[in-house]
Design a protein around this motif. Structure first.
Motif, PDB file in Angstrom:
ATOM      1  N   TRP A 304      38.726  24.759  -4.831  1.00 53.87           N
ATOM      2  CA  TRP A 304      39.097  25.941  -4.500  1.00 53.87           C
ATOM      3  C   TRP A 304      39.712  26.073  -3.388  1.00 53.87           C
ATOM      4  O   TRP A 304      40.729  26.732  -2.780  1.00 53.87           O
ATOM      5  CB  TRP A 304      38.221  27.037  -4.778  1.00 53.87           C
ATOM      6  CG  TRP A 304      38.039  27.217  -6.100  1.00 53.87           C
ATOM      7  CD1 TRP A 304      37.046  26.677  -7.108  1.00 53.87           C
ATOM      8  CD2 TRP A 304      38.718  28.095  -7.027  1.00 53.87           C
ATOM      9  NE1 TRP A 304      37.288  27.007  -8.192  1.00 53.87           N
ATOM     10  CE2 TRP A 304      38.187  27.763  -8.423  1.00 53.87           C
ATOM     11  CE3 TRP A 304      39.805  28.866  -7.104  1.00 53.87           C
ATOM     12  CZ2 TRP A 304      38.730  28.622  -9.430  1.00 53.87           C
ATOM     13  CZ3 TRP A 304      40.273  29.545  -8.228  1.00 53.87           C
ATOM     14  CH2 TRP A 304      39.693  29.331  -9.334  1.00 53.87           C
ATOM     15  N   GLY A 305      39.022  25.494  -2.195  1.00 51.24           N
ATOM     16  CA  GLY A 305      39.546  25.343  -0.717  1.00 51.24           C
ATOM     17  C   GLY A 305      40.796  24.716  -0.799  1.00 51.24           C
ATOM     18  O   GLY A 305      41.703  25.053  -0.068  1.00 51.24           O
ATOM     19  N   CYS A 306      40.851  23.376  -1.292  1.00 53.13           N
ATOM     20  CA  CYS A 306      42.119  22.693  -1.220  1.00 53.13           C
ATOM     21  C   CYS A 306      43.134  23.513  -2.056  1.00 53.13           C
ATOM     22  O   CYS A 306      44.306  23.356  -1.499  1.00 53.13           O
ATOM     23  CB  CYS A 306      41.796  21.252  -1.848  1.00 53.13           C
ATOM     24  SG  CYS A 306      41.345  20.244  -0.915  1.00 53.13           S
ATOM     25  N   ALA A 307      42.883  23.842  -3.045  1.00 51.98           N
ATOM     26  CA  ALA A 307      43.921  24.798  -3.859  1.00 51.98           C
ATOM     27  C   ALA A 307      44.564  26.076  -3.155  1.00 51.98           C
ATOM     28  O   ALA A 307      45.849  26.098  -3.350  1.00 51.98           O
ATOM     29  CB  ALA A 307      43.566  25.174  -5.049  1.00 51.98           C
ATOM     30  N   GLN A 308      43.597  26.584  -2.502  1.00 50.27           N
ATOM     31  CA  GLN A 308      44.350  27.780  -1.555  1.00 50.27           C
ATOM     32  C   GLN A 308      45.275  27.058  -0.425  1.00 50.27           C
ATOM     33  O   GLN A 308      46.574  27.750  -0.167  1.00 50.27           O
ATOM     34  CB  GLN A 308      43.173  28.569  -0.980  1.00 50.27           C
ATOM     35  CG  GLN A 308      42.347  29.184  -1.909  1.00 50.27           C
ATOM     36  CD  GLN A 308      40.971  29.689  -1.122  1.00 50.27           C
ATOM     37  OE1 GLN A 308      40.633  29.514  -0.073  1.00 50.27           O
ATOM     38  NE2 GLN A 308      40.150  30.234  -2.155  1.00 50.27           N
ATOM     39  N   GLU A 309      44.963  26.075   0.223  1.00 48.36           N
ATOM     40  CA  GLU A 309      45.627  25.459   1.195  1.00 48.36           C
ATOM     41  C   GLU A 309      47.014  24.906   0.588  1.00 48.36           C
ATOM     42  O   GLU A 309      48.167  25.336   1.009  1.00 48.36           O
ATOM     43  CB  GLU A 309      45.195  24.230   1.913  1.00 48.36           C
ATOM     44  CG  GLU A 309      45.655  23.878   2.977  1.00 48.36           C
ATOM     45  CD  GLU A 309      44.712  23.184   4.186  1.00 48.36           C
ATOM     46  OE1 GLU A 309      45.113  22.112   4.718  1.00 48.36           O
ATOM     47  OE2 GLU A 309      43.582  23.649   4.056  1.00 48.36           O
ATOM     48  N   ALA A 310      46.874  24.155  -0.600  1.00 50.08           N
ATOM     49  CA  ALA A 310      48.242  23.561  -1.512  1.00 50.08           C
ATOM     50  C   ALA A 310      48.981  24.828  -1.725  1.00 50.08           C
ATOM     51  O   ALA A 310      50.276  24.564  -1.653  1.00 50.08           O
ATOM     52  CB  ALA A 310      47.639  22.923  -2.638  1.00 50.08           C
ATOM     53  N   ALA A 311      48.270  25.844  -2.345  1.00 53.68           N
ATOM     54  CA  ALA A 311      49.298  26.990  -2.929  1.00 53.68           C
ATOM     55  C   ALA A 311      49.911  27.684  -1.426  1.00 53.68           C
ATOM     56  O   ALA A 311      51.185  27.885  -1.593  1.00 53.68           O
ATOM     57  CB  ALA A 311      48.556  28.131  -3.345  1.00 53.68           C
ATOM     58  N   ALA A 312      49.473  27.704  -0.362  1.00 53.78           N
ATOM     59  CA  ALA A 312      49.996  28.187   0.792  1.00 53.78           C
ATOM     60  C   ALA A 312      51.105  27.357   1.327  1.00 53.78           C
ATOM     61  O   ALA A 312      52.360  27.769   1.604  1.00 53.78           O
ATOM     62  CB  ALA A 312      49.069  28.376   2.137  1.00 53.78           C
ATOM     63  N   LEU A 313      51.002  26.053   1.156  1.00 57.07           N
ATOM     64  CA  LEU A 313      52.293  24.967   1.503  1.00 57.07           C
ATOM     65  C   LEU A 313      53.307  25.335   0.523  1.00 57.07           C
ATOM     66  O   LEU A 313      54.716  25.171   0.967  1.00 57.07           O
ATOM     67  CB  LEU A 313      51.736  23.660   1.455  1.00 57.07           C
ATOM     68  CG  LEU A 313      50.683  23.037   2.643  1.00 57.07           C
ATOM     69  CD1 LEU A 313      50.195  21.959   2.406  1.00 57.07           C
ATOM     70  CD2 LEU A 313      51.390  23.324   3.990  1.00 57.07           C
ATOM     71  N   ALA A 314      52.879  25.434  -0.560  1.00 55.08           N
ATOM     72  CA  ALA A 314      53.814  25.651  -1.792  1.00 55.08           C
ATOM     73  C   ALA A 314      54.990  26.781  -1.709  1.00 55.08           C
ATOM     74  O   ALA A 314      55.775  26.898  -1.990  1.00 55.08           O
ATOM     75  CB  ALA A 314      53.307  25.515  -3.199  1.00 55.08           C
TER      76      ALA A 314
END
Length: 317
Positions: A304-314
């Motif tokens: 979940w922590g990684c997904a939030q960061e990846a979504a922000a980049l996307a």
């Protein structure tokens, strides 16, 4: 294929990293499609023992931050264990001291304490941690994505350049070895044995003097026994000799396991990399490609922590 609207995102990879990233994106209002080579029950994530703890992942500081953000989510999901597959369970981290976790986890794990001699023969830490039943959690993630308007398609991707969408998120795990290609992604083979649970309610992780691993993870209707961590081994065929050794090591720690009926064998290839690759690039035609892979044995822990960061980049303009 037409590139679609500006809100179109295709996430390549349907394991826990891909599905969680897709959920975060879809719930932020994006139109998200997941392309996965395998159905969720046949991904590497389906084989995971899935105890929350950052294992076999770099960089350590980032992994701990992602893990703590994920812990917030898992604690909330543990209020609905039958639905989400997430429970908070007590257990012992062997060969670990309170000092080793004092700098990052102790403030978030108030029940953390040294294990007693009755709980563990060596040095260990007693903790209550999320233990995730992946057989329930992965279908729940998929259903949550569908409720948010996303979709999942089983299709094989031969090259990221062939994925025609304004935003592509590469969550292919070990597949990135050939798909990117990224030769720094390599397998760390893990084997476990599934047995009937003779009544064990706490988990245990132990490392022997020669570095051999043993873990016992109780799930609602079974017990997962592990395990192995074999670098650069690509075989997914269970090894009966390895399986016998796993049962023997776990039985030495919990004698009641001896003689438990074996229900199955599992093998998964952890997608290890010197560091997680979480970065955005702009392709020559202006499309966005976000790489999000290399989580080693901690994909569930940091999801979940990684997904939030990846979504922000996307979604960054």
């Amino acid at each position: 294929m037409a590139q679609g609207s500006s809100d179109d995102v295709i996430v390549v990879g349907g394991g826990v990293i891909g599905l969680t990233t897709a959920v975060v994106l879809a719930e932020s209002g994006r139109r998200v499609r997941v392309w996965t080579r395998d159905p969720v029950q046949r991904t590497t994530s389906a084989v995971a023992g899935a105890l929350w703890w950052p294992y076999h992942i770099e960089p350590v500081a980032s992994a701990r931050a992602w893990a703590l953000r994920s812990l917030d989510v898992y604690e909330e999901l543990a209020e609905r264990p039958a639905e989400t597959g997430v429970r908070l369970v007590d257990g012992v981290l062997g060969e670990t001291t309170l000092d080793a976790v004092a700098g990052w986890a102790s403030t978030r794990l108030p029940g953390l304490r040294a294990a007693t001699a009755d709980e563990y023969a060596g040095t260990g830490v007693w903790a209550r941690l999320p233990l995730i039943d992946m057989a329930a959690h992965l279908p729940w993630l998929r259903a949550r994505l569908l409720r948010a308007g996303g979709s999942v398609e089983e299709r094989t991707v031969s090259g990221l350049g062939r994925v025609r969408a304004p935003v592509v998120v590469n969550c292919t795990g070990l597949g990135a070895h050939e798909l990117v290609p990224d030769p720094s992604v390599r397998p760390v083979r893990g084997q476990l044995v599934v047995v009937e649970n003779p009544g064990i309610r706490t988990w245990l992780v132990s490392t022997g003097p020669a570095g051999e691993m043993a873990y016992v993870f109780p799930q609602p209707d079974r017990l997962l026994l592990g395990g192995t961590a074999e670098d650069d081994v690509w075989s997914t065929r269970p090894d009966p000799v390895v399986a016998e050794a796993i049962v023997r090591r776990c039985s030495a720690l919990r004698p009641e396991i001896a003689g438990a009926r074996v229900l199955g064998h599992r093998v998964g290839l952890r997608p290890a990399r010197p560091t997680v690759r979480l970065e955005r690039e702009t392709l020559p035609d202006g499309r966005v490609l976000v790489h999000h892979y290399g989580h080693g044995g901690a994909g569930v822990t940091v999801a979940w922590g990684c997904a939030q960061e990846a979504a922000a980049l996307a979604t960054a303009s």
